[in-house]
Design a protein around this motif. Structure first.
Motif: not given
Length: 596
Positions: A115-121, A153-157, A187-194, A247-252
């Motif tokens: 959801v965050v990724a969709f909003l950011v994109s 993601e870990f840095l943004l987190a 936010l940490a997981l969705g912002v880079p993906a978006g 999306v696959v990268g979200l699992t890692g």
């Protein structure tokens, strides 16, 4: 029709092959690890019992460790087909309920991240899309979108934890108890993906808006909403395969984010099982993570076929070449400034001792004696940041060179290279790091091997495509007709055409490899204490972030500089920029100015 069907069958076969290979590796983890966990299990089950040879032998028989690899794999697969993943070696609990519980938490986090990724994109793309639908002009997402896309993601987190939780107190820092605990991890997981999705889509818009049908629709008086829907339907399907990789990268990424915020998801469970050598729990968690990634990739492919419809489903739909842009001075200044600042910090810190402990100065603020403060043991942060650069960037360069050599060699087997790329896409670096740590134990070599295992296949797929393209070219056919030997043609003509483009691709991947190594160090799977390494330093400083924020922010800033350099260099090389062109352009301008 036959060619697209063959292509889809090849993709499905490669995914099934990747799943089968990973399943076999996971099933053989107790044998591959080469360790005897009988003593650890005995102490966990009964701390008072003496570890006699008879007691240890009984534990081995109970766990099935005395069986051979074939019997071990067969027994685990038969249990898997019955829905039985065994029992934990540490607490004796059934693995399947723990995996399902962690999977539910991780799925909730990933849905919120999407959801965050969709909003950011959408925030990055909608202004570009609406402006292009109005007047036909479109630009990119700018530096902000590219910078967010380059953040791991870990840095943004860690940054969100320091700023929004510790300093501002807006959200709880740890735990999983209500929607307010979901905000920072999502936010940490969705912002880079978006940001990645938004950048890809915005970069594809100029090519779509320049197609003739857009001008025809506009001349017919179609409204902006009609044009927007048409552009979306045209631009999205070719980008969905790349969106599937995101999306696959979200699992890692979920593994690191769950570790930072202490979320009881399946990623954190897998990480804890790897550290405790609880192989049955690790097997169930890793298999669930891989299946989750494969299902996400297949779902994105299904959505793409649905959007294309029956008429275009078997057609090779691709976007025209994207319009080229000329970089301005800021696209050169930003990477130069990041490299200069990084070199200055490293050069200053290399003169200091990174292992000297000063208990009196622990968690100290920046001062002349310690310009970046001290960590929880009183060690100089500047010295550890500088000496940690070889462990992060230097090891990444070695991994990059090895991956390049292997990729070029494997690229001459195009079919195998494509299958290897599919397997690598199904396993993010963090999951590969967990598997390698279970076999070899945590360490620099294990982390390097894990990142290399998922780095070279993508380069090999690139090399394979170039090999096929070069072999089909006219001049290669002419050399064959003139009697050139296959080995001479491959070495003198095909190899030079492949080596240079793949080398540029490998250079672009170098900072990403460094960030992957840092993420494994952050999770405790890479370089071990007391050696300095940026990811490990960030993990060691997080518990003291409220008292000594500079100890955590210093390695985070260094990683951020690497990410900014990645973004700038990628943009420059993708645009076709070359330094010699800038020099020639400056000389021409100087000549014109002199004549005037």
């Amino acid at each position: 029709m036959a060619e697209p069907l063959r292509g889809r069958a090849g993709v499905a076969f490669s995914r099934l092959g990747a799943l089968a290979l990973i399943t076999v590796v996971v099933g053989l983890l107790p044998w591959l690890s080469g360790r005897d966990p009988a003593l650890s299990v005995l102490r966990a089950l009964s701390a008072e019992q003496e570890p006699t040879p008879e007691a240890l032998a009984a534990v081995r028989r109970q766990l099935g460790l005395d069986a051979g690899p074939v019997d071990m794999l067969t027994g685990w697969l038969s249990g898997l087909l019955r829905g039985d993943l065994g029992r934990s070696w540490i607490n004796g609990a059934e693995v399947l309920p723990a995996v399902l519980s962690g999977l539910g938490v991780s799925l909730t986090l990933m849905v919120a991240a999407l959801v965050v990724a969709f909003l950011v994109s959408s925030a990055l793309c909608l202004p570009v899309l609406l402006r292009g639908a109005r007047d036909g002009a479109a630009g990119g997402t700018g530096a902000a979108g590219a910078a967010l896309a380059a953040l791991p993601e870990f840095l943004l987190a860690a940054v969100l934890l320091v700023t929004l939780s510790v300093w501002l107190g807006w959200f709880p820092p740890y735990g999983w108890d209500g929607p307010h605990h979901l905000v920072l991890p999502a936010l940490a997981l969705g912002v880079p993906a978006g940001a990645v999705l938004g950048t890809l889509f915005a970069d594809a818009l100029p090519a779509v808006l320049q197609e003739p049908w857009v001008g025809v629709w506009r001349s017919w008086g179609c409204g902006r909403s009609v044009l927007v829907r048409g552009v979306l339907r045209r631009a999205l399907p070719p980008l969905l395969p790349q969106a599937g990789l995101v999306v696959v990268g979200l699992t890692g990424g979920a593994v690191a984010v769950e570790a930072v915020f202490a979320i009881p998801g399946i990623g954190r469970t897998a990480l804890g099982a790897a550290r405790a050598q609880d192989v049955p729990m690790l097997q169930g968690c890793v298999l669930a993570l891989v299946l989750l990634g494969l299902v996400a990739g297949a779902a994105v492919g299904l959505v793409r076929r649905r959007m294309l419809g029956p008429a275009l489903r078997d057609a090779a739909l691709s976007l025209p070449a994207q319009s080229r842009w000329e970089p301005n001075r800021w696209h050169v200044v930003v990477p130069a400034a990041s490299v200069t600042l990084t070199a200055a910090v490293i050069g200053w810190g290399l003169t200091r001792d990174p292992l000297r402990i000063d208990p009196v100065a622990r968690l100290g603020s920046p001062s002349w004696a310690h310009p970046l403060g001290t960590d929880g043991l009183g060690r100089d942060v500047l010295a550890r940041v500088a000496h940690g650069a070889p462990a992060t960037v230097g090891v990444a360069a070695a991994v990059c060179v090895c991956s390049y050599v292997i990729a070029v060699a494997i690229g001459f087997l195009p079919g195998f290279a494509r299958g290897a790329a599919e397997a690598a896409n199904a396993v993010p670096p963090v999951i590969a790091g967990i598997l390698v740590a279970a076999v070899l134990g945590p360490g620099t070599f294990g982390a390097s091997l894990a990142v290399a295992l998922v780095s070279w296949p993508a380069l090999a797929a690139h090399a394979a495509a170039l090999v096929e393209q070069t072999r089909a070219s006219t001049h290669i056919k002419a050399h064959r007709a003139l009697g050139g030997t296959p080995s001479r043609i491959e070495l003198r003509h095909v190899l030079p055409a492949v080596a240079d483009p793949v080398a540029r691709n490998a250079v672009l991947r170098l900072p990403g490899i460094a960030l992957a190594l840092a993420s494994l160090g952050f999770l405790g799977l890479g370089t071990q204490p007391p050696a300095p390494e940026w990811g490990l330093m960030l993990a060691e400083s997080l518990p003291y972030v409220e008292r000594a924020p500079f100890a955590a922010l210093s390695p985070a800033v260094m990683l951020l500089l690497v990410a900014v350099f990645t973004m700038s260099l990628s943009a420059l090389l993708s645009s076709g920029w070359r330094p010699d062109r800038v020099v020639r352009g400056n000389r021409r301008r100087a000549t014109v100015s002199t004549r005037d």
